[in-house]
Design a protein around this motif. Structure first.
Motif: not given
Ligand code: CMC
Length: 430
Positions: A265-267, A301-310, A356-358, A361-363
């Motif tokens: 979920l992190h690096g 099952t998550r779309l990895m590389g999507f979503g971020h806490r901040v 809707s969940r904002k 793509p993350n880093v």
């Protein structure tokens, strides 16, 4: 000063607590008691969803606007004009270096890139197929046994020595971990090369007398390092501060931070993205995968590389990375998984579940594709995150140590277990 008035409906009593920097102090709630023997009111905040743990002058993020700044400088400008060592200096010491400072800093770092021969021997003991991140974090922890002076955490000069050692040696440890995992001999650092150029040398040099890194790839790696150098109070930085708050040496604390970074979920997410893209296998199978993600509301099952806490908009680092991808692919050829990633992004950005969940793509969404095209195996991706983040971890650790308000990190709990009961001898247990 702004204040907040709290009425305790249990007692009818009214309290006024100061509001500073958009926060109230949790300790100001302790005075609120239902009855005299009461411990006092606490806040309950699993996963620190709404709790500031420190005051920090290092990194600023506005998650709604997609802003990321180190010491006030926008990440886009640093990615365009700075290099990793300069950015590390900025993060660690608060200002961009002058020419003389930059020279001295680069000299210091290049003088510390060699690993103690005992560290090499220690690394040889790992299984032939050991995950490089496992090797990395254990070796960083083991460095505390080589540098016992690191225990003097309140001595500024000692902290500076460990900073030089850590920033300089993490690429060497990372490269040795990689060479070990593929059974190749370790390559000694070449101090004529830049920080990133030398890293590529230690990873990929074969029998040639002098390794000549491709300048486009050196620059791309340097920019990726800039983007990953710090990210305020994320999971691994919180680990670094938490472990460091016990006043242990920085190598031990950094090993813990690296362990936190290792998780998917992190690096570890950049590695997980590539595994996901491989599993999807073709553009035609993207809609089926998206359906599976949406059905797995339990997070299975998550779309990895999507979503971020901040970030609740596009991660500014992902924008920069998308640009670098084109430069890298022009040298290495396009990563065949790119089409799948682009299709995932296209569908997700117009699907109500993600909108809707904002979830943007993350880093990590594109960084793995670049790393793979550059020849890095997937298992090296989290290690490539840990190298630059070492600068951020050290800066945050030092800031914590010098902050007079900080103490050993020790949260409270709400006890929900059994009430007091008497021990039952084994023969009498039902
Ligand atoms: N795919 C599908 N659904 C998601 C995802 C995702 N990647 N991320 C969040 N959600 C859903 C989640 O199921 C929840 O839905 P509902 O409200 O219906 O229960 C909602 O969005 C909110 O998610 P959350 O888990 O409460 O959010 P969080 O802030 O706790 O998690 C996160 C943040 C990064 C752990 C999460 O978005 C995630 O697991 N992403 C995939 C892993 C990833 O890419 N991690 C790298 C983060 S960036 C690099 C770094 O700094 O570490």
């Amino acid at each position: 000063m702004d204040t907040l008035t709290i009425v305790d409906n249990r007692t009818g009593k009214k309290y006024e607590v100061p509001v500073q920097d958009g926060t109230i102090r949790a300790m100001d709630l302790r005075q609120i008691k239902a009855e005299p023997g009461d411990f006092g009111l606490m806040t309950y905040d699993p996963a620190f969803m709404n709790t500031a743990n420190c005051r920090s002058a290092i990194t600023y993020i506005d998650g709604d606007k997609g802003i990321l700044q180190y010491r006030g400088y926008p990440i886009e400008q640093l990615a365009e004009d700075s290099d990793f060592l300069e950015t590390a200096y900025l993060i660690l010491f608060g200002e961009l270096p002058t020419g003389a400072q930059q020279h001295a800093w680069t000299q210091q770092i290049t003088r510390h890139t060699m690993l103690h021969e005992n560290i090499k021997k220690f690394m040889e003991g790992f299984q032939y197929d050991a995950h490089p991140m496992g090797i990395f974090l254990s070796t960083v922890g083991a460095m505390s046994t080589i540098y016992p002076d690191a225990k003097q955490i309140f001595d500024k000069e000692s902290r500076m020595r460990q900073t030089h050692r850590l920033i300089a040696k993490v690429p060497s440890i990372a490269a040795y971990a990689y060479r070990h995992s593929i059974g190749r001999p370790y390559i000694y650092p070449d101090n004529d090369l830049s920080f990133s150029g030398n890293f590529l040398n230690m990873l990929f040099k074969m029998t040639e007398l002098k390794y000549q890194p491709n300048p486009v790839l050196v620059r791309a790696l340097d920019v990726l390092f800039i983007l990953h150098a710090d990210h305020e109070q994320n999971c691994s930085t919180t680990a670094m501060r938490g472990i460091g708050s016990s006043q242990v040496d920085p190598y031990s604390a950094l090993a813990g931070a690296a362990a936190a970074l290792y998780g998917p979920l992190h690096g570890g997410a950049n590695e997980a993205v590539l595994r996901m893209l491989n599993e999807i296998g073709s553009v035609a199978r993207v809609p089926e995968f998206i359906k599976k993600v949406k059905a797995g509301g339990d997070g299975s099952t998550r779309l990895m590389g999507f979503g971020h806490r901040v970030y609740k908009s596009y991660d500014p680092r992902a924008k920069v990375i998308k640009k670098i991808a084109d430069l890298v692919f022009a040298v290495t050829g396009k990563n065949p998984l790119l089409e799948i990633a682009l299709e995932l992004e296209r569908i997700a950005l117009q699907d109500d579940y993600f909108v809707s969940r904002k979830l943007y793509p993350n880093v990590d969404f594109y960084s793995g594709l670049i790393y793979q095209a550059m020849g890095f195996p997937m298992a090296m991706f989290p290690v490539l995150f840990a190298i630059p983040r070492t600068a951020g971890w050290i800066a945050q650790w030092e800031e914590m140590l010098l902050d007079p308000e900080q103490k050993i990190a020790r949260p409270r709990q709400i006890y929900v277990g059994a009430q007091t009961r008497d021990y039952v001898r084994r023969e009498k247990r039902a």
